[in-house]
Design an enzyme around this catalytic site. Structure first.
Site, PDB file in Angstrom:
ATOM      1  N   THR A 398     -69.758 -26.488 -54.030  1.00  0.00           N
ATOM      2  CA  THR A 398     -68.783 -26.460 -52.469  1.00  0.00           C
ATOM      3  C   THR A 398     -67.553 -26.790 -52.276  1.00  0.00           C
ATOM      4  O   THR A 398     -66.910 -28.151 -52.902  1.00  0.00           O
ATOM      5  CB  THR A 398     -69.482 -27.173 -51.388  1.00  0.00           C
ATOM      6  OG1 THR A 398     -70.855 -28.003 -51.899  1.00  0.00           O
ATOM      7  CG2 THR A 398     -69.702 -26.562 -50.000  1.00  0.00           C
ATOM      8  N   THR A 416     -44.805 -26.510 -40.437  1.00  0.00           N
ATOM      9  CA  THR A 416     -45.389 -27.792 -41.427  1.00  0.00           C
ATOM     10  C   THR A 416     -44.043 -27.609 -43.257  1.00  0.00           C
ATOM     11  O   THR A 416     -44.633 -26.399 -43.377  1.00  0.00           O
ATOM     12  CB  THR A 416     -45.898 -28.876 -41.253  1.00  0.00           C
ATOM     13  OG1 THR A 416     -45.316 -29.790 -41.869  1.00  0.00           O
ATOM     14  CG2 THR A 416     -46.580 -28.130 -42.344  1.00  0.00           C
ATOM     15  N   ASN A 418     -44.244 -30.535 -44.755  1.00  0.00           N
ATOM     16  CA  ASN A 418     -45.163 -31.890 -44.897  1.00  0.00           C
ATOM     17  C   ASN A 418     -44.564 -32.313 -44.686  1.00  0.00           C
ATOM     18  O   ASN A 418     -44.095 -33.199 -43.323  1.00  0.00           O
ATOM     19  CB  ASN A 418     -45.791 -31.296 -46.521  1.00  0.00           C
ATOM     20  CG  ASN A 418     -46.790 -32.032 -46.227  1.00  0.00           C
ATOM     21  OD1 ASN A 418     -46.976 -32.855 -46.226  1.00  0.00           O
ATOM     22  ND2 ASN A 418     -46.875 -32.956 -47.969  1.00  0.00           N
ATOM     23  N   ASP A 440     -50.812 -32.794 -50.403  1.00  0.00           N
ATOM     24  CA  ASP A 440     -51.988 -32.051 -49.989  1.00  0.00           C
ATOM     25  C   ASP A 440     -53.119 -32.011 -50.599  1.00  0.00           C
ATOM     26  O   ASP A 440     -54.565 -32.299 -49.537  1.00  0.00           O
ATOM     27  CB  ASP A 440     -51.452 -31.776 -48.327  1.00  0.00           C
ATOM     28  CG  ASP A 440     -51.615 -31.980 -47.120  1.00  0.00           C
ATOM     29  OD1 ASP A 440     -51.003 -33.280 -47.625  1.00  0.00           O
ATOM     30  OD2 ASP A 440     -50.729 -30.877 -46.798  1.00  0.00           O
ATOM     31  N   GLY A 491     -48.124 -35.200 -37.701  1.00  0.00           N
ATOM     32  CA  GLY A 491     -47.973 -36.366 -38.124  1.00  0.00           C
ATOM     33  C   GLY A 491     -49.520 -36.628 -39.367  1.00  0.00           C
ATOM     34  O   GLY A 491     -49.780 -37.908 -39.136  1.00  0.00           O
ATOM     35  N   GLY A 492     -49.793 -35.624 -40.332  1.00  0.00           N
ATOM     36  CA  GLY A 492     -50.851 -35.679 -41.247  1.00  0.00           C
ATOM     37  C   GLY A 492     -52.438 -36.154 -40.266  1.00  0.00           C
ATOM     38  O   GLY A 492     -52.543 -35.691 -38.954  1.00  0.00           O
TER      39      GLY A 492
HETATM   40  O1  DON Z   1     -50.905 -30.177 -43.515  1.00  0.00           O
HETATM   41  C1  DON Z   1     -51.249 -31.417 -43.228  1.00  0.00           C
HETATM   42  O2  DON Z   1     -51.792 -31.743 -42.747  1.00  0.00           O
HETATM   43  C2  DON Z   1     -49.452 -32.352 -43.605  1.00  0.00           C
HETATM   44  N1  DON Z   1     -48.768 -31.579 -44.740  1.00  0.00           N
HETATM   45  C3  DON Z   1     -48.776 -31.987 -42.209  1.00  0.00           C
HETATM   46  C4  DON Z   1     -47.925 -33.229 -42.454  1.00  0.00           C
HETATM   47  C5  DON Z   1     -46.886 -33.702 -40.996  1.00  0.00           C
HETATM   48  O3  DON Z   1     -47.767 -33.523 -40.163  1.00  0.00           O
HETATM   49  C6  DON Z   1     -45.556 -34.386 -40.936  1.00  0.00           C
HETATM   50  N2  DON Z   1     -45.184 -34.842 -40.111  1.00  0.00           N
HETATM   51  N3  DON Z   1     -44.535 -35.842 -39.735  1.00  0.00           N
END
Ligand code: DON
Length: 586
Positions: A398, A416, A418, A440, A491-492
């Site tokens: 999976t 993004t 990233n 990621d 913000g990830g």
């Molecule tokens: O896809 C994601 O979860 C990350 N690459 C997002 C990155 C992000 O939000 C950067 N922000 N400041």
């Protein structure tokens, strides 16, 4: 995509859920949705908190655009005024961000869009980057057995970009205007330039160390300094690339001189993305996740983003408490943190690209599963993350923006590179930055990435696979099935926790949009096993109470949101006061 009848009135909403629900036990058809609890009213924010309650969000009667960049928002509003739909305007905003907001707006990255059309149809587009064909599982493990920084900086950090294919797929399937029309604002901003303001200058200045390592240096940092305030910033190479795309469609980017320029730059810098990778890129239409929270509908992004499923799982757990605890109380924050912790344990262990791994999505989205998880929460004590195991099981194999239009179409998008300016690599001639999304992936399963996320085997690197994301563009419906709110952020993993808290603030605490977004937030992502809170946002007595329950606590950051909410005669739009942007409409 599931086609739906037009949804009108209260009775239609349970039917909508019955047709689309991932969580099969949402509302039985024909049964009225439960009322909002509304048992707690916000009194005030903590005295030390940066923002005061009672702020106002801009209002517009017909249509609204909210993004992190004023010029991109204006591009979207122009398209709406010219008769374009929310889809047309979203595509225009996406391309304009690539020019005027290069720290995150992009054509060298990827993203996700969630749509709710005026006739009730929903759609979700996954245009996340993919791992190039020659990527290998251990490509970021150094001779010492530890991860290197090559997944974050430089040529090897990039996945194959999806933004151009994604924006064009959105336009082709759901838009009404031509490529030329929606790309015109972006092409103008690149060709004629835009006036350098403090936000752009500061962004370049703060990221100068990264930018100077690669080819963008001459344009972005002439003489080693960021462009002067008030001067015009022209990007001729990017203008040429955008014109090729407007002329030839996706082939103007994924084939021909642009793909060749990427190939050349990659070979020069030791990267692995090739022209053949570009030729093979395809975005993926996915079935949106549909769920509910206290009688409100949720339309959210499915994997390859973890955003939707993780926020749905969190909200399902919170919903098991029939009444909400007073806003900002230790009990409310403990429940919130415990729900996040469990949803992130499942996220980190089980989620990945659904084209490569079988995911237990139905289970994760189900209300019954949330009730099981709730039984593991002691209302007086924190649970250590190490004691939590994902209960969900299947076989082992999976810069957010939102647009609504006068017809009621709604599009929530997150895109993004990233990190800011992605890998730092800029494609000479073609004029754009490339992402560093390879980070990621679980570059070494079990080892934290740049966001501290500890992810599992399912998210390991495989050629062609999309790396798991936390992006969470989300549309909330009111109990009658009309669009109430669009919200998403950056913000990830902090995107997910920020979006959840904004939704809860609106639905449970009846906050205005400005207060719901401006209110202080907490964050918990299971590992590290720490409850973070925004400085000044949680009174010390509440922090002490949380510590007494067994939490490790510390001040920390949160995501930054953009959002739109229906108001009596139109729409309110907002960018997070923590960041910059513009919400405007007409
Ligand atoms: O896809 C994601 O979860 C990350 N690459 C997002 C990155 C992000 O939000 C950067 N922000 N400041």
């Amino acid at each position: 995509m599931v086609r739906l009848p037009r949804v009108r009135g209260t009775a239609a909403w349970p039917a909508l859920v019955a047709v689309l629900a991932m969580s099969l036990d949402a509302f039985p058809a024909g049964q009225a949705p439960p009322p909002r609890p509304g048992n707690v009213e916000l009194t005030t924010f903590p005295a030390e908190w940066t923002y005061r309650p009672g702020g106002q969000a801009p209002f517009a009667e017909h249509g609204m655009v909210a993004s992190n960049c004023a010029l991109a928002t204006e591009a979207g509003v122009d398209i709406l005024k010219a008769g374009g739909t929310a889809v047309d305007a979203s595509v225009a905003v996406g391309f304009a961000l690539a020019v005027a907001y290069p720290e995150a707006g992009n054509i060298g990255g990827g993203g996700y869009a969630v749509l709710r059309m005026a006739d009730g149809r929903t759609a979700a587009l996954d245009y996340r980057e993919t791992a190039p064909a020659s990527a290998t599982r251990d490509m970021f493990i150094g001779a010492d057995g530890k991860p290197t920084d090559a997944s974050l900086v430089g040529h090897r950090a990039s996945g194959v970009p999806g933004s151009v294919a994604g924006l064009l797929a959105l336009l082709e399937k759901h838009g009404t205007l031509t490529r030329r029309q929606v790309m015109a604002p972006a092409i103008r901003l690149a060709r004629e330039g835009f006036v350098v303001d403090g936000i752009f200058r500061t962004s370049v200045e703060q990221n100068a160390a990264l930018i100077t390592r690669f080819a963008a240096s001459a344009l972005f940092l002439p003489g080693g300094r960021p462009p002067e305030l008030g001067t015009r910033f022209v990007q001729a190479g990017l203008a040429g690339t955008l014109e090729r795309i407007a002329e030839a469609g996706a082939g103007g980017f994924y084939a021909g001189p642009v793909a060749a320029a990427v190939d050349t730059e990659m070979k020069r810098g030791g990267g692995v993305v090739t022209a053949a990778d570009f030729a093979g890129y395809k975005p993926a239409w996915r079935t949106p996740l549909v769920s509910s929270y206290r009688g409100h509908g949720l339309i959210a992004m499915p994997p390859s983003s973890s955003g939707g499923i993780t926020l749905i799982e969190t909200l399902n757990i919170l919903e098991t408490w029939p009444a909400t605890a007073p806003w900002g109380s230790a009990t409310a924050l403990h429940r919130m943190a415990s729900a996040f912790q469990r949803a992130f344990v499942d996220r980190n262990e089980t989620l990945a690209d659904p084209d490569f791994v079988t995911l237990p999505l139905e289970q994760l989205a189900s209300k019954a599963y949330a009730r099981e998880l709730r039984k593991t929460i002691d209302d007086a004590r924190a649970s250590p993350t190490k004691a939590l195991r994902p209960l969900a099981r299947e076989s082992r194999e999976t810069t957010n923006y939102a647009v609504v239009d006068r017809w009621g179409n709604a599009v929530a998008t997150t895109t993004t590179l990233n990190s800011l300016y992605g890998s730092g690599v800029w494609v000479p001639g073609a004029g754009f930055f490339l992402n560093n999304e390879m980070d990621d992936f679980a570059v070494q399963p079990g080892t934290p990435n740049q966001f501290g996320l500890v992810q599992g085997e399912s998210n390991a690197i495989t050629p062609g696979k999309r790396m798991l994301s936390a992006m969470a563009p989300t549309i909330v419906l009111d109990p009658k099935g009309s669009v109430l709110m669009l919200v998403g952020g950056r913000g990830g993993p902090r995107i997910i926790t920020a979006v959840v808290q904004a939704i809860v603030n609106v639905i449970d605490y009846r906050m205005s949009l400005a207060d719901a977004v401006g209110a202080p937030r907490i964050h918990h992502q299971a590992l590290p096993d720490v409850l973070e809170y925004e400085k000044g946002g949680v009174p010390s007595a509440v922090v002490d109470a949380l510590a007494g329950m067994g939490y490790a606590t510390k001040p920390g950051g949160t995501g930054s949101l953009t959002a739109i909410m229906r108001s009596q005669k139109g729409w309110q739009g907002l960018f997070d006061p923590r960041k910059h942007g513009l919400a405007a409409g007409y």
